[in-house]
Design an enzyme around this catalytic site. Structure first.
Site, short mmCIF file in Angstrom:
data_model
loop_
_atom_site.label_atom_id
_atom_site.label_comp_id
_atom_site.label_asym_id
_atom_site.label_seq_id
_atom_site.Cartn_x
_atom_site.Cartn_y
_atom_site.Cartn_z
N VAL A 15 -32.16 -5.99 122.35
CA VAL A 15 -31.78 -5.79 120.95
C VAL A 15 -32.06 -7.06 120.16
O VAL A 15 -32.61 -7.01 119.06
CB VAL A 15 -30.31 -5.34 120.83
N TRP A 18 -35.90 -7.34 119.53
CA TRP A 18 -36.52 -6.39 118.62
C TRP A 18 -35.88 -6.35 117.24
O TRP A 18 -36.55 -6.03 116.27
CB TRP A 18 -36.56 -4.99 119.26
N GLU A 19 -34.62 -6.68 117.16
CA GLU A 19 -33.98 -6.71 115.84
C GLU A 19 -34.21 -8.04 115.14
O GLU A 19 -34.30 -8.08 113.92
CB GLU A 19 -32.47 -6.46 115.97
N GLY A 20 -34.31 -9.12 115.92
CA GLY A 20 -34.42 -10.44 115.30
C GLY A 20 -33.09 -10.84 114.70
O GLY A 20 -32.15 -10.05 114.64
N ARG A 144 -41.32 -1.65 120.98
CA ARG A 144 -39.91 -1.57 121.38
C ARG A 144 -39.69 -0.39 122.32
O ARG A 144 -39.03 -0.52 123.35
CB ARG A 144 -39.02 -1.45 120.14
#
Length: 178
Positions: A15, A18-20, A144
């Site tokens: 997470v 991929w979310e940063g 992702r």
């Protein structure tokens, strides 16, 4: 029995990646006001609009992942290895539990058809683009989903043999009601 700490420890780096991280509010590709590691800002989160610290982002992420894991577990009728659960937590963190609830992926998992369910990750690569006015394929979602699918399949391999047994059991139950 679910090892919650293991599931969260497997899901968290995915997470995060991929979310940063953004310590100030931003609009995600779908146009939703977000902060931290993909936390959607709601009316109860007004205080976040001025920004947050990295420590706060980590605390928010932990709570969000716990909430998503609870939701995933409530929607499953079968036990899964931690890797599968972690992949589903990352997936549901991104698409939402409502989308998972009505998905073919969930139906296949609950039928014990895990390898078929893994292929469903490939279908979840679209997001609404306000600029385009329609859903478009996002390269980041393609990558992702590939990561989530890979982690899910690692769990499936651990589950090997049990999957076939589950499929046979479900077939027997289905035959009773036909």
């Amino acid at each position: 029995m679910v090892d919650r700490s293991l599931v969260i420890s497997l899901a968290k780096p995915m997470v995060r990646r991929w979310e940063g991280l953004s310590l100030v509010p931003y609009r995600c590709p779908a146009g939703v006001l977000t902060i931290g590691y993909g936390h959607v800002i709601t009316s109860k989160d007004e205080w976040m609009k001025g920004g947050i610290t990295k420590q706060q982002a980590e605390e928010i992420l932990e709570k969000d992942l716990e909430r998503v894991l609870d939701g995933v577990l409530s929607l499953l009728e079968v036990e899964l290895p931690s890797e599968c659960l972690a992949a589903l937590v990352s997936f549901c963190f991104n698409v939402g539990l409502g989308a998972f609830r009505g998905s073919t992926m969930r139906r296949l998992i609950n039928q014990g058809r895990l390898k078929e369910a893994a292929n469903e990750f490939d279908k979840w690569v679209y997001a609404y683009s306000p600029k385009e006015g329609r859903k478009v394929v996002l390269r980041g979602l393609v990558r992702r989903r590939a990561d989530e699918k890979q982690l899910f399949l690692q769990g499936v391999e651990k589950f090997a043999g049990k999957e076939d047994l589950l499929s046979k059991i479900f077939s027997i139950f289905r035959s009773w009601f036909v």
